[in-house]
Design an enzyme around this catalytic site. Structure first.
Site, PDB file in Angstrom:
ATOM      1  N   GLU A  59      -7.428   5.945  -7.998  1.00 52.52           N
ATOM      2  CA  GLU A  59      -6.362   5.214  -8.344  1.00 52.52           C
ATOM      3  C   GLU A  59      -5.179   5.707  -7.276  1.00 52.52           C
ATOM      4  OE1 GLU A  59      -6.538   2.716 -10.232  1.00 52.52           O
ATOM      5  OE2 GLU A  59      -7.998   3.222 -11.459  1.00 52.52           O
ATOM      6  N   GLY A  60      -4.331   4.661  -6.809  1.00 53.39           N
ATOM      7  CA  GLY A  60      -3.060   4.782  -6.113  1.00 53.39           C
ATOM      8  C   GLY A  60      -1.957   5.298  -6.601  1.00 53.39           C
ATOM      9  N   PHE A  61      -1.054   5.632  -5.916  1.00 54.84           N
ATOM     10  CA  PHE A  61       0.275   6.137  -6.176  1.00 54.84           C
ATOM     11  C   PHE A  61       1.084   5.383  -7.608  1.00 54.84           C
ATOM     12  CE2 PHE A  61       4.793   7.137  -5.367  1.00 54.84           C
ATOM     13  CZ  PHE A  61       4.887   8.469  -5.313  1.00 54.84           C
ATOM     14  N   ASN A  62       0.938   3.954  -7.384  1.00 58.13           N
ATOM     15  CA  ASN A  62       1.864   3.439  -8.242  1.00 58.13           C
ATOM     16  C   ASN A  62       1.314   3.067  -9.595  1.00 58.13           C
ATOM     17  OD1 ASN A  62       4.550   2.903  -6.804  1.00 58.13           O
ATOM     18  ND2 ASN A  62       3.012   2.386  -5.185  1.00 58.13           N
ATOM     19  N   LEU A 298       4.906  -6.772   1.878  1.00 57.46           N
ATOM     20  CA  LEU A 298       3.514  -7.443   2.518  1.00 57.46           C
ATOM     21  C   LEU A 298       2.217  -6.590   2.477  1.00 57.46           C
ATOM     22  CD1 LEU A 298       3.284 -10.303   3.697  1.00 57.46           C
ATOM     23  CD2 LEU A 298       3.515  -9.166   5.884  1.00 57.46           C
ATOM     24  N   ARG A 299       1.602  -6.701   1.324  1.00 55.22           N
ATOM     25  CA  ARG A 299       0.453  -5.739   1.071  1.00 55.22           C
ATOM     26  C   ARG A 299      -0.733  -6.326   1.729  1.00 55.22           C
ATOM     27  NH1 ARG A 299      -3.003  -2.285   0.051  1.00 55.22           N
ATOM     28  NH2 ARG A 299      -3.317  -1.293  -2.105  1.00 55.22           N
ATOM     29  N   ASP A 378      10.798   2.881   1.240  1.00 59.15           N
ATOM     30  CA  ASP A 378      10.346   1.671   1.248  1.00 59.15           C
ATOM     31  C   ASP A 378      10.795   0.809   0.143  1.00 59.15           C
ATOM     32  OD1 ASP A 378       9.533   1.432   4.156  1.00 59.15           O
ATOM     33  OD2 ASP A 378       7.335   0.966   3.825  1.00 59.15           O
ATOM     34  N   PHE A 396       2.818  -1.458  -6.369  1.00 60.16           N
ATOM     35  CA  PHE A 396       3.744  -1.239  -5.556  1.00 60.16           C
ATOM     36  C   PHE A 396       4.894  -1.993  -5.780  1.00 60.16           C
ATOM     37  CE2 PHE A 396       5.855  -1.005  -1.467  1.00 60.16           C
ATOM     38  CZ  PHE A 396       5.859   0.349  -0.880  1.00 60.16           C
TER      39      PHE A 396
HETATM   40  N1  LIG Z   1       5.077   2.743   3.315  1.00 58.37           N
HETATM   41  C1  LIG Z   1       4.197   1.816   2.562  1.00 58.37           C
HETATM   42  N2  LIG Z   1       3.171   2.030   2.132  1.00 58.37           N
HETATM   43  C2  LIG Z   1       2.465   1.090   1.501  1.00 58.37           C
HETATM   44  C3  LIG Z   1       3.069  -0.256   1.296  1.00 58.37           C
HETATM   45  N3  LIG Z   1       2.180  -0.921   0.620  1.00 58.37           N
HETATM   46  C4  LIG Z   1       1.175  -0.066   0.408  1.00 58.37           C
HETATM   47  N4  LIG Z   1       1.241   1.222   0.674  1.00 58.37           N
HETATM   48  C5  LIG Z   1       0.627   2.386   0.510  1.00 58.37           C
HETATM   49  O1  LIG Z   1      -0.637   1.993  -0.207  1.00 58.37           O
HETATM   50  C6  LIG Z   1      -0.553   2.446  -1.486  1.00 58.37           C
HETATM   51  C7  LIG Z   1      -1.036   1.269  -2.510  1.00 58.37           C
HETATM   52  O2  LIG Z   1      -1.551   1.554  -3.352  1.00 58.37           O
HETATM   53  P1  LIG Z   1      -0.897   1.557  -4.906  1.00 58.37           P
HETATM   54  O3  LIG Z   1       0.279   2.524  -4.745  1.00 58.37           O
HETATM   55  O4  LIG Z   1      -1.961   1.638  -5.835  1.00 58.37           O
HETATM   56  O5  LIG Z   1      -0.260   0.114  -4.997  1.00 58.37           O
HETATM   57  P2  LIG Z   1      -1.069  -1.300  -5.066  1.00 58.37           P
HETATM   58  O6  LIG Z   1      -2.604  -0.923  -4.771  1.00 58.37           O
HETATM   59  O7  LIG Z   1      -0.574  -2.070  -4.315  1.00 58.37           O
HETATM   60  O8  LIG Z   1      -1.209  -1.908  -6.371  1.00 58.37           O
HETATM   61  C8  LIG Z   1       0.961   3.109  -1.534  1.00 58.37           C
HETATM   62  O9  LIG Z   1       0.901   4.042  -2.689  1.00 58.37           O
HETATM   63  C9  LIG Z   1       1.179   3.493  -0.316  1.00 58.37           C
HETATM   64  O10 LIG Z   1       0.607   4.509   0.005  1.00 58.37           O
HETATM   65  C10 LIG Z   1       4.414  -0.451   2.086  1.00 58.37           C
HETATM   66  O11 LIG Z   1       4.795  -1.450   1.998  1.00 58.37           O
HETATM   67  N5  LIG Z   1       5.066   0.652   2.518  1.00 58.37           N
HETATM   68 MG   LIG Z   2      -3.988   0.482  -5.971  1.00 56.06          MG
END
Ligand SMILES: Nc1nc2c(ncn2[C@@H]2O[C@H](COP(=O)(O)OP(=O)(O)O)[C@@H](O)[C@H]2O)c(=O)[nH]1
Ligand SMILES: [Mg+2]
Length: 437
Positions: A59-62, A298-299, A378, A396
């Site tokens: 799982e990611g940060f958010n 912009l993902r 960001d 995010f």
């Molecule tokens: N700096 C930056 N990192 C991003 C951005 N979009 C995605 N990331 C990176 O990719 C991860 C996306 O994973 P998550 O937090 O799970 O969000 P989600 O996957 O978009 O729901 C983030 O935690 C960042 O490390 C952005 O616009 N800026």
């Molecule tokens: Mg994610």
């Protein structure tokens, strides 16, 4: 007469309160905007217990931030009856954190990303390092690994049961009878007891289990994302209270604020986004004006495949961004993205006539930070824009929506998303979750 046991309990309690208070205090000094007299109290003098947790490594940060809200609210409900402290799981080695020169992205404390004192105004929290110091040995009493029911489920009913592990668990018993596992990369840490637990349940359901069926002083719930918000979801005051307590750390906000001022002519006074201690902050929609720029998230990366239909081409993204810039009569665009360098240059070329800013190029100092930190900067900059356009179902993006609700933006300026090239131009827009106090 005070019994020996009562004395012991009292000593433990006093030590913990002291550790917690001095810990919080040292953070207060770094984070001066916080009210210093607003420290958490620990309630009745019962022996304090610790709740630890971790999340599926993929799982990611958010999403992890959302799991924090569930566990924090569980701890809040526990504290209505017994003193529990939430132990903050160190950050590290997330899938998206790929910046190679920053090999140190492990065992990162929460204070690096969040204002821990703000968290502590919601529930008592300590860092894992401080937990280890408080208990005096690298030990956790009980670990429960949340998993599905082997037989699946046909109807929704709330239940949790100790069961055999469905998949091989990431914990093993060593020859000393100690359970070894991940524990955030702390190799010396072990658990005394381990069980798999099938669960299909709201966070509140874990409260009676923790109070009655466990006796350990420290209880660790692994795969805590399996715990569901239930009635304490986005539409509840409880969810928003937990969310409001997740204030970003001051040192990261400061860097992002400097960027806003220097590149985007944006500051809190002009933008009407001044912060107060979150417990005292209550804004109305439209109170915030935002800086003179459009911000977009912009993902790209994995979303190009997993959400192919809803992710716009760069051409279309540029077109949509220009529509907003014209509508709001603005010249500057802030771009938050996980796109690669070629995409960035390509996108910038298509934005001729406008000023495009993104942290990597325009603020090299920011690349000195962890990937998680640049992501936060960001998000912070997107949260302060006059208008924001996000990406479909990205957590995010969701966390930016919430930040803007907290700051008091008109919802029209927040809940916008890019439509995929083959979607209708007026594709379904994000749900307008309204902040509740
Ligand atoms: N700096 C930056 N990192 C991003 C951005 N979009 C995605 N990331 C990176 O990719 C991860 C996306 O994973 P998550 O937090 O799970 O969000 P989600 O996957 O978009 O729901 C983030 O935690 C960042 O490390 C952005 O616009 N800026
Ligand atoms: Mg994610």
């Amino acid at each position: 007469m005070v019994s020996c046991r009562a004395m012991h309990i009292l000593t433990v309690y006093v030590t913990v309160v002291f550790t917690l208070t001095s810990f919080v205090r040292s953070h207060n000094e770094e984070n001066l905007y916080q009210a210093k007299d607003n420290l958490p109290t620990m309630g009745p003098a019962k022996s304090v217990r610790y709740l630890l947790y971790d999340v599926n490594p993929g799982e990611g940060f958010n999403l992890r931030r959302d799991v924090y809200m569930r566990v924090a609210n569980l701890v809040k409900f526990l504290n209505e009856d017994e003193p529990w402290i939430l132990v903050l799981p160190p950050w590290g080695r997330l899938y998206h954190w790929q910046t190679t020169h920053l090999s140190a992205q492990t065992k990162v404390q929460w204070k690096y990303f969040f204002d821990v004192n703000s968290l502590a105004l919601h529930v008592p929290v300590i860092e894992f390092e401080d937990y280890l110091k408080a208990v005096g040995k690298p030990e956790i009493d009980e670990v429960y690994y949340l998993q599905r029911y082997k037989e699946g489920w046909t109807k929704w009913e709330e239940k949790i049961d100790i069961r055999e592990c469905v998949d091989p668990p990431r914990y093993q018993k060593d020859s000393d009878g100690k359970w070894r596992g991940q524990f955030f990369g702390y190799e010396e840490v072990y658990a005394k007891k381990f069980e798999c637990m099938s669960s299909q349940a709201y966070l509140l359901t874990f409260k009676p289990f923790l109070m009655k069926n466990t006796t350990g002083r420290s209880v660790f719930l692994d795969r805590a994302e399996n715990m569901i918000h239930g009635q304490y979801s986005e539409w509840s005051r409880e969810w928003w209270t937990a969310r409001r307590s997740m204030v970003f750390s001051k040192h990261l906000r400061d860097v992002a604020d400097k960027f806003r001022q220097e590149k985007l002519d944006s500051n809190d006074k002009d933008d009407k986004t001044e912060l107060e201690v979150w417990t005292q902050m209550k804004r109305k929609h439209g109170d915030a004006k935002g800086g003179p720029y459009v911000a977009i998230h912009l993902r790209r990366k994995d979303y190009l495949y997993s959400h192919a239909k809803e992710v716009p081409s760069l051409e279309n993204a540029a077109k949509i961004a220009k529509t907003f810039l014209k509508k709001y009569k603005l010249k500057k665009l802030f771009l938050a993205t996980d796109a690669n360098g070629d995409d960035l240059t390509h996108f910038e070329k298509m934005m001729k006539g406008y000023e495009v800013y993104y942290h990597k190029v325009f603020y090299p100092e920011m690349t000195e930070y962890f990937d998680g930190a640049t992501a936060i900067m960001d998000q912070w900059i997107c949260a302060h824009a006059r208008v924001f356009i996000g990406s479909h179902v990205s957590t995010f993006t969701f966390r930016i929506h919430e930040e803007r609700e907290i700051l008091g933006f008109d919802q029209e300026t927040t809940f916008n998303r890019f439509c995929g090239d083959d979607e209708p131009k007026d594709c379904e827009q994000p749900t307008k979750w309204k902040i509740i106090y």
